[in-house]
Design an enzyme around this catalytic site. Structure first.
Site, PDB file in Angstrom:
ATOM      1  CD  GLN A 247       3.211   5.886   3.134  1.00  4.84           C
ATOM      2  OE1 GLN A 247       2.291   5.347   2.542  1.00  4.84           O
ATOM      3  NE2 GLN A 247       4.134   5.197   3.755  1.00  4.84           N
TER       4      GLN A 247
ATOM      5  CG  HIS B 177      -0.801   1.105   7.432  1.00  6.73           C
ATOM      6  ND1 HIS B 177       0.099   0.664   8.378  1.00  6.73           N
ATOM      7  CD2 HIS B 177      -0.084   1.924   6.604  1.00  6.73           C
ATOM      8  CE1 HIS B 177       1.286   1.198   8.135  1.00  6.73           C
ATOM      9  NE2 HIS B 177       1.213   1.966   7.057  1.00  6.73           N
ATOM     10  CD  GLU B 178      -1.258   2.414   2.840  1.00  8.60           C
ATOM     11  OE1 GLU B 178      -0.825   3.582   2.827  1.00  8.60           O
ATOM     12  OE2 GLU B 178      -0.527   1.433   3.066  1.00  8.60           O
TER      13      GLU B 178
ATOM     14  CG  HIS C 268       0.081   6.712   5.815  1.00 10.30           C
ATOM     15  ND1 HIS C 268       1.181   7.208   6.471  1.00 10.30           N
ATOM     16  CD2 HIS C 268       0.364   5.407   5.559  1.00 10.30           C
ATOM     17  CE1 HIS C 268       2.088   6.242   6.616  1.00 10.30           C
ATOM     18  NE2 HIS C 268       1.611   5.138   6.076  1.00 10.30           N
TER      19      HIS C 268
ATOM     20  CB  CYS D 210       5.101   2.172   8.000  1.00  7.99           C
ATOM     21  SG  CYS D 210       4.627   3.736   7.220  1.00  7.99           S
ATOM     22  CG  LEU D 211       6.502   1.021   1.982  1.00 11.71           C
ATOM     23  CD1 LEU D 211       5.907   1.256   0.598  1.00 11.71           C
ATOM     24  CD2 LEU D 211       7.610  -0.030   1.920  1.00 11.71           C
TER      25      LEU D 211
ATOM     26  N   GLY E 230       0.841  -1.195   0.000  1.00 12.11           N
ATOM     27  CA  GLY E 230       0.000   0.000   0.000  1.00 12.11           C
ATOM     28  C   GLY E 230       0.875   1.242   0.000  1.00 12.11           C
TER      29      GLY E 230
HETATM   30  O1  K1U Z   1       1.742   2.467   3.939  1.00 10.90           O
HETATM   31  C1  K1U Z   1       2.807   1.897   3.857  1.00 10.90           C
HETATM   32  O2  K1U Z   1       3.790   2.362   4.387  1.00 10.90           O
HETATM   33  C2  K1U Z   1       2.912   0.593   3.118  1.00 10.90           C
HETATM   34  C3  K1U Z   1       2.894  -0.608   4.049  1.00 10.90           C
HETATM   35  C4  K1U Z   1       1.471  -1.088   4.175  1.00 10.90           C
HETATM   36  C5  K1U Z   1       1.141  -2.035   5.288  1.00 10.90           C
HETATM   37  C6  K1U Z   1       1.974  -3.072   5.647  1.00 10.90           C
HETATM   38  C7  K1U Z   1       1.630  -3.935   6.671  1.00 10.90           C
HETATM   39  C8  K1U Z   1       0.441  -3.772   7.313  1.00 10.90           C
HETATM   40  C9  K1U Z   1      -0.373  -2.731   6.976  1.00 10.90           C
HETATM   41  C10 K1U Z   1      -0.027  -1.865   5.939  1.00 10.90           C
HETATM   42  C11 K1U Z   1       3.792  -1.680   3.451  1.00 10.90           C
HETATM   43  O3  K1U Z   1       3.547  -2.136   2.391  1.00 10.90           O
HETATM   44  S1  K1U Z   1       5.148  -2.207   4.377  1.00 10.90           S
HETATM   45  C12 K1U Z   1       5.843  -3.516   3.367  1.00 10.90           C
HETATM   46  C13 K1U Z   1       5.088  -4.798   3.447  1.00 10.90           C
HETATM   47  O4  K1U Z   1       4.264  -4.958   4.321  1.00 10.90           O
HETATM   48  C14 K1U Z   1       5.302  -5.879   2.472  1.00 10.90           C
HETATM   49  C15 K1U Z   1       6.263  -5.783   1.514  1.00 10.90           C
HETATM   50  C16 K1U Z   1       6.466  -6.817   0.610  1.00 10.90           C
HETATM   51  C17 K1U Z   1       5.698  -7.946   0.674  1.00 10.90           C
HETATM   52  C18 K1U Z   1       4.717  -8.057   1.634  1.00 10.90           C
HETATM   53  C19 K1U Z   1       4.521  -7.022   2.542  1.00 10.90           C
HETATM   54 ZN    ZN Z   2       2.598   3.315   6.191  1.00 13.42          ZN
END
Ligand code: K1U
Ligand code: ZN
Length: 173
Positions: free
Chosen positions: A51, A137-138, A141, A95-96, A46
């Site tokens: 972001q 989560h998004e 943000h 979270c990225l 997401g």
């Molecule tokens: O919003 C963001 O920062 C993105 C975030 C979203 C998220 C992750 C986990 C739970 C809720 C919301 C991410 O994508 S973090 C990376 C991640 O979770 C992932 C990356 C590669 C494969 C699978 C998962």
């Molecule tokens: Zn996030």
């Protein structure tokens, strides 16, 4: 299409309330495409417009992470949670904007989300599992809220300190 730099916490732009998108435009559709490319590149499931430094209510998601499944990119303008289940679920979120930090967050297990799609049509859908977690989560943000805001002040401070150090080390090169 282009990959955009992702803001890292702490950054005041991640704490702002994002503005509703008044009308869809080609520029906003381009931003959505760039956000999807940025999300897949990261990789993530997401991404929210704040972001990438844009204070508008736009999120993208693709929680279809099975190797065999076709990608399922979703673009949501002005997403709103219109219903949430009483039942809760706990998931170790990342979270990225807070790289390499993970913590358990408890949220409603199912949510109903209403949004405007990239063609300008109103949509409504029930989400469960990882899709429900990611949507919440998004949307957080867009309200200037990060998953670490659900943690104790001590845990939040610990993660924030690590991010300050990470940004300082990155800036030094
Ligand atoms: O919003 C963001 O920062 C993105 C975030 C979203 C998220 C992750 C986990 C739970 C809720 C919301 C991410 O994508 S973090 C990376 C991640 O979770 C992932 C990356 C590669 C494969 C699978 C998962
Ligand atoms: Zn996030």
């Amino acid at each position: 299409m282009s990959v955009k730099p992702i803001l890292i916490h702490p950054d005041p732009r991640l704490k702002k309330l994002a503005s509703p998108v008044p009308d869809l435009s080609d520029d906003l559709r381009q931003l959505a495409d760039d956000m999807l490319e940025t999300m897949y590149d990261a990789p993530g499931i997401g991404l929210a417009a704040p972001q990438v430094g844009v204070s508008q209510r736009l999120i993208v998601m693709d929680c279809e992470k099975s190797e065999d499944a076709a990608p399922k990119p979703m673009v949501l303008f002005n997403p709103q949670i219109v219903a949430a289940s009483d039942g809760l679920g706990t998931y170790e979120e990342g979270c990225l904007s807070i790289p390499d930090q993970f913590a358990e967050v408890t949220r409603p297990a199912e949510v109903t989300v209403r949004w405007i799609d990239r063609d300008g049509a109103e949509q409504q859908q029930d989400f469960a599992g990882l899709w429900a977690i990611c949507a919440q989560h998004e949307i957080d943000h867009l309200d200037g809220k990060l998953f670490i805001d659900y943690l104790t002040p001590l845990k939040r401070q610990l993660i924030t300190r690590k991010m300050v150090k990470l940004k300082r080390d990155k800036a030094r090169g």
